[in-house]
Every structure is written in structure tokens, then in C-alpha cells.
Write an enzyme that holds these catalytic residues in place. Sequence first.
Site, short mmCIF file in Angstrom:
data_model
loop_
_atom_site.label_atom_id
_atom_site.label_comp_id
_atom_site.label_asym_id
_atom_site.label_seq_id
_atom_site.Cartn_x
_atom_site.Cartn_y
_atom_site.Cartn_z
CG ASP A 83 -4.78 1.59 11.55
OD1 ASP A 83 -4.26 2.54 10.90
OD2 ASP A 83 -4.16 0.55 11.79
CB CYS A 94 -3.53 -0.08 8.43
SG CYS A 94 -2.86 -1.43 7.46
CB THR A 123 2.10 -2.34 6.50
OG1 THR A 123 1.01 -3.18 6.88
CG2 THR A 123 3.11 -2.19 7.62
N GLY A 147 -2.61 -5.37 6.70
CA GLY A 147 -3.75 -5.81 7.50
C GLY A 147 -5.07 -5.43 6.87
CG HIS A 186 -4.07 -6.73 -15.76
ND1 HIS A 186 -2.75 -7.13 -15.85
CD2 HIS A 186 -4.29 -5.94 -16.84
CE1 HIS A 186 -2.21 -6.61 -16.95
NE2 HIS A 186 -3.12 -5.87 -17.55
CG HIS A 228 -7.22 -8.99 -17.83
ND1 HIS A 228 -6.01 -9.52 -17.41
CD2 HIS A 228 -6.94 -8.11 -18.81
CE1 HIS A 228 -5.03 -8.96 -18.10
NE2 HIS A 228 -5.56 -8.11 -18.95
#
Length: 146
Positions: free
Chosen positions: A8, A65, A67, A70, A98, A133
Amino acid sequence: MTVYIGNDHGGIELKNAIVDKLTAQGIEVHNVGTDSEASCDYPDFGFAVAEAVANGKADRGIVICKTGVGMSIVANKVKGVRCGLCFNTDMARLCREHNNANCLALGAGNTDIKTALDMVDVFLSTEFAGGRHENRVAKIMAIEEK
């Protein structure tokens, strides 16, 4: 390897650095993010990347983005996508080893470019460890079917 990358308005600089590096390495990169600083809706770009990963057009995806939160939420809504939000190379390695993550989420507001580039290198070069895993990833995939 084919990588789809989307961002974004908060992730333009980081996206451009990653695209430049991957292109210089000979990796096929599809930029489906914005290049405009005008406010926009990250779900549109995150979904485009996740859909490409889920449909097999991309081997891996990268979403960015401010952080990373989102974008990771959006990507994980797409069946077949396992997106890890990472802040260091150890997390990037482990989400591949993993969790067999096929999408990497980055936060441009909390990750410097050098660290992000290092995480991308690790994410793209690390193989899934399999073994114990495999059953865990299979359980995640079974949850998607419910």
C-alpha cells in the site's frame, strides 16, 4: 522463481528496494502494489499477491504495509496461503522451515531496509524442513477446509 509483491502507500520505498534487489538477482518479480503515496486500501494489494500464490502463478509472495499486520491478515484469508509477519531473519527462516510459509509480510514502519532485504533473502532461500512439521502444516490446511 517467481515472486509477487504488493504494497500500500506505506510500503513504496521498501517495495522498490526489494524489487530492485530481486530483479538484480535474476528473480522474476511481479509488482502488483501501488506506486502512489495517495492513501489506498491494502486489502486490494494483499489479496492480489495471495491469490497469485494460491493459484500457482507465484512461488512466493511478499506483502508490505506500515505494520505488516493488515497485509498478513488479508493474505491468510486466502485458502492455501500461509503468510508470516516477520521482524528478523530468524523469524523469516523459521516461518519457512516450520510452517512452510509461502508469503512474507513486512512492516515498512518498523523494519529498516537492510533487515527487510536480509529477511527476503532468507525467506526465499530457506526450504521447508518437513518431518514433524508436515503434520502441523497439514492440520492448518485441514482447518481451511472447515
